[in-house]
Design an enzyme around this catalytic site. Sequence first.
Site, short mmCIF file in Angstrom:
data_model
loop_
_atom_site.label_atom_id
_atom_site.label_comp_id
_atom_site.label_asym_id
_atom_site.label_seq_id
_atom_site.Cartn_x
_atom_site.Cartn_y
_atom_site.Cartn_z
N CYS A 66 0.83 -1.21 0.00
CA CYS A 66 0.00 0.00 0.00
C CYS A 66 0.87 1.27 0.00
O CYS A 66 1.53 1.54 -0.98
CB CYS A 66 -1.00 -0.08 1.15
N HIS A 112 -3.21 -5.24 1.70
CA HIS A 112 -2.54 -5.45 2.99
C HIS A 112 -2.47 -6.92 3.39
O HIS A 112 -3.24 -7.36 4.24
CB HIS A 112 -3.31 -4.69 4.08
N GLU A 122 -0.62 -8.29 5.44
CA GLU A 122 -0.35 -8.43 6.88
C GLU A 122 -1.64 -8.42 7.70
O GLU A 122 -1.62 -8.68 8.89
CB GLU A 122 0.62 -7.32 7.35
N1 GLN Z 1 -3.72 6.38 1.14
C1 GLN Z 1 -2.38 6.11 1.59
C2 GLN Z 1 -1.35 6.88 0.76
O1 GLN Z 1 -1.68 7.47 -0.21
C3 GLN Z 1 -2.07 4.63 1.55
C4 GLN Z 1 -3.03 3.88 2.44
C5 GLN Z 1 -2.49 2.63 3.04
O2 GLN Z 1 -1.28 2.39 3.11
N2 GLN Z 1 -3.39 1.82 3.53
O3 GLN Z 1 -0.22 6.91 1.09
#
Ligand code: GLN
Length: 195
Positions: free
Chosen positions: A77, A176, A178
């Site tokens: 992410c 994610h 994890e």
């Molecule tokens: N929205 C976050 C970003 O732009 C990422 C979100 C996340 O890691 N769950 O950095």
Amino acid sequence: MKVGILALQGDFAEHIASLRPLGVETVEVRLPEQLKDLEGLIIPGGESTTIGKLATSYHLIEPLRRFSQDRPIWGTCAGAIFLSNDTRRQQPLLNVMDITVERNAFGRQVDSFETELSIPALEDPDKPYRAIFIRAPIIENVGEGVEVLARLPKERGDGDRIVAARQGHLLATSFHPELAGDDRFHRYFLGLAKG
Ligand code: GLN
């Protein structure tokens, strides 16, 4: 085996908890010297702008780029955003993976969702992988030499978009693992780290 988790911000504790049952020694990384002796590194989800700013003030950007040349890094992410070479925004990036990402591609926090993915690279490829997307990015484009590992199912309105990719020993997932309660993605990464 010893794997580092970049622990500047975000859900690094959940990655550590996912690795422990797999018999991996984990190290929280906040300083460049903590990268020594690691066989791989995970950059967790969180807020990519914050991770980038903290990495800049902790003098981690260049050491992380050097690390990426010969050791595996997996960004989940926000971590995937930080690995990328373009977000079409101004923010510090490692610029080591030839992918363009669109941040918050599915909207706001309330638009977070779970969906089942087919990921042929994992063990038990026929078993769907339940992926959790939290204010997630999508991988808009990948360069040559980047392998697409997973796409959203076509049935979703926004289907077919890339959500996991690999460039040699670098790995990026929009979702994610994890939080998934399924250790196949962590095991896949450890496989890369073992070479
Ligand atoms: N929205 C976050 C970003 O732009 C990422 C979100 C996340 O890691 N769950 O950095």
